[in-house]
Design a protein around this motif. Structure first.
Motif, short mmCIF file in Angstrom:
data_model
loop_
_atom_site.label_atom_id
_atom_site.label_comp_id
_atom_site.label_asym_id
_atom_site.label_seq_id
_atom_site.Cartn_x
_atom_site.Cartn_y
_atom_site.Cartn_z
N CYS A 31 -1.17 -13.45 -16.84
CA CYS A 31 -0.01 -12.80 -15.35
C CYS A 31 -0.49 -11.62 -14.93
O CYS A 31 -1.84 -10.45 -15.31
CB CYS A 31 1.89 -11.83 -16.08
SG CYS A 31 2.14 -11.29 -15.40
N CYS A 40 1.20 -7.74 -15.57
CA CYS A 40 0.78 -7.49 -17.48
C CYS A 40 0.12 -7.77 -18.08
O CYS A 40 0.25 -7.52 -19.03
CB CYS A 40 2.60 -8.13 -17.38
SG CYS A 40 3.29 -9.00 -17.69
N CYS A 95 5.99 -14.22 -14.24
CA CYS A 95 5.65 -14.75 -15.52
C CYS A 95 7.50 -13.91 -15.98
O CYS A 95 7.66 -13.45 -15.78
CB CYS A 95 5.41 -13.03 -15.63
SG CYS A 95 4.80 -11.64 -17.03
N GLU A 113 7.80 -12.51 -19.08
CA GLU A 113 7.14 -10.45 -19.37
C GLU A 113 7.93 -9.66 -17.90
O GLU A 113 9.09 -8.61 -18.47
CB GLU A 113 5.94 -10.23 -19.91
CG GLU A 113 6.34 -9.26 -21.04
CD GLU A 113 6.81 -9.30 -21.92
OE1 GLU A 113 6.41 -10.47 -22.28
OE2 GLU A 113 7.52 -8.66 -22.59
N CYS A 114 7.03 -9.89 -17.10
CA CYS A 114 7.91 -9.55 -15.97
C CYS A 114 8.33 -8.88 -15.07
O CYS A 114 8.65 -8.34 -13.46
CB CYS A 114 6.69 -7.89 -15.67
SG CYS A 114 5.54 -9.30 -15.34
ZN LIG Z 1 3.73 -10.24 -16.12
#
Ligand SMILES: [Zn+2]
Length: 153
Positions: A126, A129, A140, A142-143
């Protein structure tokens, strides 16, 4: 180091094979004629001489053919005609490769890998992040930022 058997050796192999066949036929022909003339003693001495000659030259051809064929297949050093282990290794290399190739095929067929690696996996990092995401991920995990891959295409 040669991967293939040279043309000269290939020719020697086939010439040797031809000589062996010729010698075999010559040798076998003595049995045919002696069977055909069984019990017939006319001209016996001349025929016996001819049969003896064909039997001997047939055997000689068989032996020479076998030697020439062996040299063609395995090279001078590989067939033991000259003592040179290093050269022998080189002469026999096509066969070593063949053996290795057969082993490789067998391992491949059995799904065994020699390098210890598993199937290669492509991951996308990513850009925001830094988390590694699966190849096909559009965002992503995660984010939620759209991945580089999708932004570029
Ligand atoms: Zn990310």
């Amino acid at each position: 180091m040669s991967k293939e058997i040279s043309e000269g050796r290939q020719a020697a192999f086939y010439v040797g094979t031809g000589l062996q066949i010729l010698g075999g036929l010559l040798f076998a022909s003595t049995f045919v004629t002696s069977a055909m003339h069984f019990g017939d003693f006319t001209n016996f001495e001349a025929r016996a001489k001819s049969e003896m000659f064909r039997a001997i030259s047939g055997m000689v051809l068989l032996v020479i053919g076998a030697i020439v064929r062996g040299i063609g297949a395995r090279g001078l050093a590989g067939s033991g005609m000259i003592l040179d282990p290093q050269q022998a290794r080189q002469d026999l290399e096509p066969y070593s490769r063949m053996a290795g190739g057969l082993m490789k095929d067998a391992l491949h067929e059995a799904d065994i890998r020699l390098d210890g690696k598993s199937e290669r996996v492509v991951m996308i990092r990513c850009g925001s992040c830094g988390k590694l995401n699966d190849e096909g991920a559009k965002f992503c995990q995660e984010c939620g930022t759209p991945t580089e891959f999708t932004r570029q295409s």
